[in-house]
Design an enzyme around this catalytic site. Sequence first.
Site, mmCIF file in Angstrom:
data_model
loop_
_atom_site.group_PDB
_atom_site.id
_atom_site.type_symbol
_atom_site.label_atom_id
_atom_site.label_comp_id
_atom_site.label_asym_id
_atom_site.label_seq_id
_atom_site.Cartn_x
_atom_site.Cartn_y
_atom_site.Cartn_z
ATOM 1 N N HIS A 33 1.081 -1.165 0.206
ATOM 2 C CA HIS A 33 0.062 -0.206 -0.139
ATOM 3 C C HIS A 33 0.820 1.203 0.237
ATOM 4 O O HIS A 33 1.816 1.284 0.783
ATOM 5 C CB HIS A 33 -1.082 0.239 0.889
ATOM 6 C CG HIS A 33 -1.800 1.223 1.472
ATOM 7 N ND1 HIS A 33 -3.036 0.765 0.549
ATOM 8 C CD2 HIS A 33 -2.054 2.338 2.137
ATOM 9 C CE1 HIS A 33 -3.685 2.263 0.892
ATOM 10 N NE2 HIS A 33 -2.816 3.005 1.651
ATOM 11 N N HIS A 66 -2.594 4.378 -3.071
ATOM 12 C CA HIS A 66 -4.100 5.770 -2.092
ATOM 13 C C HIS A 66 -3.998 6.770 -2.604
ATOM 14 O O HIS A 66 -2.307 7.508 -1.642
ATOM 15 C CB HIS A 66 -3.954 5.140 -0.748
ATOM 16 C CG HIS A 66 -4.580 5.753 0.288
ATOM 17 N ND1 HIS A 66 -5.025 5.728 1.155
ATOM 18 C CD2 HIS A 66 -5.782 6.893 -0.454
ATOM 19 C CE1 HIS A 66 -5.537 6.324 1.697
ATOM 20 N NE2 HIS A 66 -6.910 6.673 0.443
#
Length: 213
Positions: A33, A66
């Site tokens: 991530h 993200h």
Amino acid sequence: MQVIVAPSILACDFARLGDEVADVTRAGADWIHCDVMDGHFVDNISFGSAIVEAASRHTDRPLDVHLMITNPDRYLDRYLPVAASVDIHLEAEADVPETLARIRAAGRKAGLAINPHTPIGSIEPYLGQFDILLIMTVEPGFGGQPFREEMLPKIGAAAELRKKSNLDFHITADGGINVATARQCREAGADVMVAGTSVFRAKDRAAEIAALR
Ligand code: DX5
Ligand code: ZN
């Protein structure tokens, strides 16, 4: 439901980024991530596409990028070559359907992220247009914050929506995720656990990732 563990490199030792990404890959991370922050959408600046590209060279796992940035549409093309999925915020200033469609057109998973104050009903117009629903369980901008339990009903409502609409998007819990809160999120219906501090500060990262699962 198969739980996906996605360590957030925001919590890694940036001075050893490549080694850290390789280490959590060896430790069993499913996704990596990458928390991109522009100092405008959130009150912090983290890193940009050059760093994400560098990280991608030290893992064979999918990168989940993200974008906590005001204009994800403007920078999207710099992430698409190295990302397996890109999460954009509903609260950003982009045209959400058009940006989600561009992510999918590039053969990547499209993620829609919502902040704690954004009600779950706000994503209904976009059902079917995203492959990942990222539910912030902390205010975006910083790792190491405490998990906000009041987000659990929102995860439950998202799981209900997924069932009712007969869709199969991932539900990501992002922020303050450790073994205890991951269990709560999984029971509420989340299948992707983003964990920065709990993984990168763990004595045994492989054991932590296994426990999160
Ligand atoms: C916060 C980021 C989260 C955060 C998670 O804005 O979106 O991914 O880095 O870090 P921890 O697990 O430390 O809360
Ligand atoms: Zn994140």
